[in-house]
Design a protein around this motif. Structure first.
Motif, mmCIF file in Angstrom:
data_model
loop_
_atom_site.group_PDB
_atom_site.id
_atom_site.type_symbol
_atom_site.label_atom_id
_atom_site.label_comp_id
_atom_site.label_asym_id
_atom_site.label_seq_id
_atom_site.Cartn_x
_atom_site.Cartn_y
_atom_site.Cartn_z
ATOM 1 N N LYS A 142 -4.028 46.081 -31.005
ATOM 2 C CA LYS A 142 -3.768 46.335 -32.425
ATOM 3 C C LYS A 142 -2.278 46.295 -32.735
ATOM 4 C CE LYS A 142 -7.926 49.088 -33.336
ATOM 5 N NZ LYS A 142 -8.462 50.431 -33.690
ATOM 6 N N SER A 143 -1.474 46.896 -31.865
ATOM 7 C CA SER A 143 -0.021 46.915 -32.092
ATOM 8 C C SER A 143 0.550 45.505 -32.043
ATOM 9 C CB SER A 143 0.661 47.784 -31.035
ATOM 10 O OG SER A 143 0.232 49.114 -31.121
ATOM 11 N N HIS A 144 0.040 44.694 -31.113
ATOM 12 C CA HIS A 144 0.533 43.315 -31.006
ATOM 13 C C HIS A 144 0.138 42.501 -32.232
ATOM 14 C CE1 HIS A 144 2.048 39.719 -29.142
ATOM 15 N NE2 HIS A 144 0.877 39.120 -29.270
ATOM 16 N N LEU A 145 -1.073 42.724 -32.727
ATOM 17 C CA LEU A 145 -1.508 42.003 -33.925
ATOM 18 C C LEU A 145 -0.675 42.397 -35.143
ATOM 19 C CD1 LEU A 145 -5.380 42.101 -33.429
ATOM 20 C CD2 LEU A 145 -3.872 40.130 -33.204
ATOM 21 N N ASN A 146 -0.338 43.670 -35.261
ATOM 22 C CA ASN A 146 0.524 44.117 -36.361
ATOM 23 C C ASN A 146 1.912 43.497 -36.247
ATOM 24 O OD1 ASN A 146 -1.427 45.723 -37.577
ATOM 25 N ND2 ASN A 146 -0.899 47.523 -36.348
ATOM 26 N N TYR A 147 2.403 43.427 -35.009
ATOM 27 C CA TYR A 147 3.712 42.801 -34.753
ATOM 28 C C TYR A 147 3.668 41.326 -35.147
ATOM 29 C CZ TYR A 147 7.257 40.532 -31.779
ATOM 30 O OH TYR A 147 8.271 39.746 -31.294
ATOM 31 N N LEU A 148 2.568 40.643 -34.749
ATOM 32 C CA LEU A 148 2.421 39.227 -35.102
ATOM 33 C C LEU A 148 2.325 39.046 -36.609
ATOM 34 C CD1 LEU A 148 -0.077 37.562 -32.597
ATOM 35 C CD2 LEU A 148 2.344 37.121 -32.884
ATOM 36 N N ARG A 149 1.609 39.937 -37.266
ATOM 37 C CA ARG A 149 1.432 39.831 -38.715
ATOM 38 C C ARG A 149 2.784 39.899 -39.434
ATOM 39 N NH1 ARG A 149 -2.861 43.854 -41.004
ATOM 40 N NH2 ARG A 149 -1.248 45.355 -40.414
ATOM 41 N N LEU A 205 4.637 36.616 -38.745
ATOM 42 C CA LEU A 205 4.060 35.507 -39.507
ATOM 43 C C LEU A 205 4.380 35.628 -40.992
ATOM 44 C CD1 LEU A 205 0.591 35.265 -37.734
ATOM 45 C CD2 LEU A 205 2.493 33.671 -37.545
ATOM 46 N N ALA A 206 4.416 36.858 -41.497
ATOM 47 C CA ALA A 206 4.744 37.053 -42.916
ATOM 48 C C ALA A 206 6.148 36.536 -43.219
ATOM 49 C CB ALA A 206 4.625 38.528 -43.269
ATOM 50 N N LYS A 207 7.082 36.801 -42.301
ATOM 51 C CA LYS A 207 8.458 36.326 -42.493
ATOM 52 C C LYS A 207 8.518 34.802 -42.426
ATOM 53 C CE LYS A 207 10.643 40.528 -40.700
ATOM 54 N NZ LYS A 207 11.462 41.115 -39.605
ATOM 55 N N SER A 208 7.732 34.223 -41.512
ATOM 56 C CA SER A 208 7.714 32.763 -41.389
ATOM 57 C C SER A 208 7.096 32.113 -42.618
ATOM 58 C CB SER A 208 6.940 32.354 -40.134
ATOM 59 O OG SER A 208 7.538 32.895 -38.976
ATOM 60 N N ILE A 209 6.037 32.737 -43.133
ATOM 61 C CA ILE A 209 5.403 32.214 -44.343
ATOM 62 C C ILE A 209 6.371 32.287 -45.523
ATOM 63 C CG2 ILE A 209 3.559 32.659 -46.027
ATOM 64 C CD1 ILE A 209 1.829 33.538 -43.607
ATOM 65 N N TYR A 211 5.859 24.474 -40.156
ATOM 66 C CA TYR A 211 4.695 25.297 -39.810
ATOM 67 C C TYR A 211 4.488 25.328 -38.286
ATOM 68 C CZ TYR A 211 -0.275 26.023 -38.835
ATOM 69 O OH TYR A 211 -1.454 26.442 -38.299
ATOM 70 N N ASN A 212 4.591 24.162 -37.655
ATOM 71 C CA ASN A 212 4.404 24.081 -36.199
ATOM 72 C C ASN A 212 5.511 24.799 -35.429
ATOM 73 O OD1 ASN A 212 1.974 22.580 -35.814
ATOM 74 N ND2 ASN A 212 3.018 20.774 -36.582
ATOM 75 N N ALA A 213 6.683 24.873 -36.018
ATOM 76 C CA ALA A 213 7.812 25.510 -35.329
ATOM 77 C C ALA A 213 7.848 27.016 -35.547
ATOM 78 C CB ALA A 213 9.122 24.891 -35.815
ATOM 79 N N LEU A 214 7.493 27.468 -36.753
ATOM 80 C CA LEU A 214 7.656 28.875 -37.103
ATOM 81 C C LEU A 214 6.386 29.708 -36.957
ATOM 82 C CD1 LEU A 214 9.849 28.551 -40.337
ATOM 83 C CD2 LEU A 214 10.614 28.917 -37.996
ATOM 84 N N PRO A 256 3.697 28.735 -32.732
ATOM 85 C CA PRO A 256 4.054 29.382 -31.453
ATOM 86 C C PRO A 256 3.626 30.848 -31.374
ATOM 87 C CG PRO A 256 5.884 28.059 -32.239
ATOM 88 C CD PRO A 256 4.879 28.084 -33.337
ATOM 89 N N HIS A 257 3.719 31.574 -32.480
ATOM 90 C CA HIS A 257 3.293 32.982 -32.486
ATOM 91 C C HIS A 257 1.785 33.110 -32.306
ATOM 92 C CE1 HIS A 257 7.230 34.448 -33.451
ATOM 93 N NE2 HIS A 257 7.298 33.745 -34.558
ATOM 94 N N LEU A 258 1.033 32.130 -32.828
ATOM 95 C CA LEU A 258 -0.426 32.193 -32.753
ATOM 96 C C LEU A 258 -0.949 31.841 -31.357
ATOM 97 C CD1 LEU A 258 -1.384 30.503 -36.156
ATOM 98 C CD2 LEU A 258 -1.450 32.940 -35.604
ATOM 99 N N VAL A 259 -0.269 30.914 -30.674
ATOM 100 C CA VAL A 259 -0.809 30.408 -29.405
ATOM 101 C C VAL A 259 -0.178 31.058 -28.174
ATOM 102 C CG1 VAL A 259 -1.350 28.183 -30.468
ATOM 103 C CG2 VAL A 259 0.835 28.475 -29.286
ATOM 104 N N TYR A 260 0.968 31.757 -28.324
ATOM 105 C CA TYR A 260 1.631 32.321 -27.141
ATOM 106 C C TYR A 260 0.761 33.399 -26.495
ATOM 107 C CZ TYR A 260 5.010 34.855 -24.270
ATOM 108 O OH TYR A 260 5.648 35.476 -23.219
#
Length: 717
Positions: free
Chosen positions: A672-679, A682-686, A705-708, A711-715
């Motif tokens: 959960k913490s990692h998903l919040n961190y990713l969110r 991703l919000a900043k990238s969006i 999109y592929n650069a920002l 990578p966060h989604l697939v790492y």
């Protein structure tokens, strides 16, 4: 100084020193509409009392209309006048079709100098900006047009240089001393480099902020401003509608033209990835504030402004970090190599050839960061085939003699601001730029070292950093699999996350060389590494100012090719210190983990074993940061007795989550913490995509999109 009086006033105060050594205070004030005027006046009087005997400017949005005859407003002006403060603005600052008010102003106590004040007729908001110029504070100085030595890498200049290199006599390079050989090589190359590529230019002005603006668009902007001025004078609905209609149409045209401009740039890039990203960065990071170096620094509570002194203090701070930490560790004469089995084989430094060198150079990135002789890798790649014969001789002479050229050991260090107070030296990260040719020679050695290490299976399988076919994903997988297996077996699992202070800077050279002998790096190879480490120097460059040279006495060179390899060899025997713990190493990121059926027994054993690990760090002159070292327990059981875990009187904190190699792990492995961190990431990238959506075409947006985001989604998914 920033002050907020809730519901009444917000204020920022700036203090400057004039050339007459007289303080000038500028306070930016905002009064909340409808707030208590008497309380607001009291707070202003307090500020004025604090700034006695100083030249004071009070400016901002007072929300007090000085154009009306309301008693409260007149009383406010009378109070300010009685204190010696007079308003500079007498014309309306907020104009609509039905009103014109003077609610923005500048009050000052200046009586001995001329002040020029007024309004700007600009439609950046519904308030007109106000300004004041204190002429007595200005000092007219005749400044010569600045010039600067720059290197012009045009095709014409490079062709002339290459032609001279083809005809050059390199006889003086072919000597038995590698230091002399490399010095002669660089002298010849340096003279020709300066002759053909160095020019004296005017200092360039800042890049144009809006390169897509045409002459026609600028004229249209002037017309829009004229319509706005006309509206301010006429104050009619017709004038307002005329202005707004023209403004909206112009905004649409500007956006369209801007998108066409950047689309055209991307088309001209013609698949050049670097050129494409230059365009994308110019759009997506346009409003990013660059964090430069402060104008002054604190040294023993004294402010220093001299750039030479600042550069020297930076250098002294950086070169002393490692020795200072090492000096705090008690001396221990125990054998540091007792855990290392001796390798029966020894490394052989075979000769290189022109083909190998050119292959290495061609694979290097076209970086434009310049070393201490103002050469970058892009330039070296351009001329390498023209200097390949003498340079190949130097490389082979270096290997056969076991000596690394002294001129290759000089680093240029650039301080980069991290965070915190900008006037503190400790809040800047050193970026070390090594000679370009040294990177090539290091890579040649690393190729031979890697072959020897792999052939003799020297490195532990627990080391994932700076090794081919290893990654952070593999390190994370091993840790998570161990934890999940322990939980599946209904056991407790624990992991300790070790934090080291400046690990690469504190490596002891004598300890490193002793370990290398055990690993089979002997003879000329050992002499070569010893020569590589000794007599290294660096200077710090702050803008165009260079510090004095300082010698580096410990640590491996930052930014080097060989340094990380030496570090992982240095800590390679750490995995053998404890039979209880398993270990995962990724360079200086170190994690120990274990499992057991009894929580109290496991924690007791952890403490005993970690003391041995702590002793190993001390013996190897590595500084363990116990305050930032922590541990985590993993179990499905609801209640766990929180047993204290201390080392040298410092409690190792138990945490519920930790960031390990870019992934946040929590004690329940819920993610959960990692998903919040990713969110959040991703919000900043969006937000970046949102900001540039009107200026980039679909292809560029997809690249971004592929650069920002991807990578966060697939790492480590």
């Amino acid at each position: 100084m920033s002050t907020t009086v809730e519901g009444v006033m917000e204020m920022i105060t700036i203090e400057v020193l004039s050339e007459k050594s007289r303080n000038i205070v500028v306070s930016c004030v905002y009064r909340t509409p409808g707030s208590n005027l008497e309380l607001f006046t009291e707070k202003l009087i307090e500020l004025i009392e604090m700034s006695k005997n100083k030249t004071l400017f009070l400016c901002g949005d007072f929300n007090i209309d000085l154009g009306t005859q309301i008693d409260l407003n007149r009383m406010f002006v009378d109070t300010m006048c009685s204190l010696g403060f007079f308003p500079l603005i007498s014309k309306p600052t907020r104009i609509t079709t039905h009103s014109a008010t003077i609610i923005d102003n500048i009050f000052t106590n200046i009586t001995d100098g001329e002040v020029l004040s007024g309004l700007f007729k600009i439609d950046i908001s519904d308030h007109l900006p106000v300004f004041a110029i204190y002429k007595n504070h200005q000092k007219i100085i005749t400044v010569p047009v600045p010039t600067k030595k720059v290197f012009n890498m045009s095709k014409k200049n490079l062709d002339k240089l290459k032609n001279d290199l083809c005809q050059q006599n390199w006889t003086n390079v072919y000597v038995d001393d590698v230091h002399r050989a490399y010095d002669e090589f660089m002298n010849i190359l340096g003279v020709l480099y300066k002759r053909h590529c160095m020019t004296t230019n005017f200092v360039k002005k800042d890049a144009v902020d809006k390169p897509w603006m045409t002459k026609g668009l600028r004229n249209a902007c002037k017309k829009k401003n004229n319509l706005y001025s006309s509206f301010l004078m006429l104050k009619t609905k017709e004038a307002e509608d005329r202005y707004k209609k023209y403004k909206n149409k112009l905004t649409w045209i500007i956006r369209k033209h801007k998108k066409e401009y950047y689309t055209d740039l991307l088309t001209k890039s013609n698949g050049d990835t670097k050129a494409i990203w230059t365009v994308i960065h110019s759009v997506s990071t346009k409003h990013t504030i660059k964090s430069g170096i402060a104008t002054h620094f604190l040294k023993e509570n004294t402010e220093i402004y001299d750039r030479n002194e600042i550069a020297n203090e930076f250098n002294h701070y950086y070169v002393n970090v490692g020795p200072r930490l090492a000096a705090q560790i008690p001396k221990d004469d125990s054998d540091v190599t007792q855990k290392i089995g001796s390798c029966p084989n020894s490394i052989f430094l075979g000769e290189t050839d022109e083909k190998e060198i050119l292959s290495i150079v061609n694979k290097m990135a076209d970086k434009k960061s310049k070393d201490w002789v103002n050469m970058d890798m892009k330039f070296v790649k351009e001329i390498m085939s023209y200097v390949i014969k003498p340079f190949t001789y130097i490389c082979n002479l270096s290997f056969s003699s076991g000596k690394f050229p002294d001129a290759m050991k000089i680093a240029k260090v650039i301080p980069i601001y991290k965070n915190g107070e900008k006037c503190m030296f400790s809040n800047y990260r050193p970026i070390s730029l090594l000679p370009q040719f040294s990177k090539i020679l290091e890579k040649l050695f690393v190729n031979r070292l890697d072959t020897f290490i792999d052939k003799n299976n020297i490195l532990s399988s627990s080391q994932y950093g700076f090794r081919a076919k290893n990654s952070t994903s593999m390190a994370l997988m091993e840790l998570i699999e161990h934890i999940t297996n322990a939980i599946d077996q209904k056991q407790y699992s624990a992991s300790i996350y070790v934090d080291l202070k400046k690990a690469f800077d504190t490596i002891d050279h004598s300890i490193l060389l002793k370990k290398l002998i055990k690993y089979g790096i002997r003879g000329p190879a050992l002499q070569w590494i010893s020569s590589y480490l000794e007599n290294r120097k660096q200077f710090v460059q702050v803008h165009d100012t260079r510090s004095e040279f300082c010698e580096i006495t410990c640590g491996v060179p930052q930014g080097s090719v060989l340094g990380p390899k030496l570090f992982i060899l240095y800590v390679n025997d750490l995995v053998k210190v404890s039979g209880f713990f398993k270990c995962i190493l990724f360079a200086d990121d170190t994690t120990f983990f274990c499992q057991g059926n009894d929580i109290k027994g496991m924690l007791k054993e952890m403490k005993i074993e970690f003391m041995q690990i702590h002793k190993w760090f001390k013996l190897n002159k590595l500084s363990l940061n116990l305050d930032k070292t922590n541990y985590m327990l993993f179990t499905r059981r609801q209640r766990i007795v929180n047993t204290p875990f201390k080392v040298d009187g410092v409690e190792i904190r138990r945490v519920s989550e930790v960031k390990f190699l870019g992934v946040i792990i929590d004690e329940k492995l819920s993610w959960k913490s990692h998903l919040n961190y990713l969110r959040t990431k991703l919000a900043k990238s969006i937000a970046v995509l949102y900001k540039v959506r009107d200026f980039l075409n679909d292809h560029a947006l997809f690249m971004l999109y592929n650069a920002l985001i991807v990578p966060h989604l697939v790492y480590c998914v």
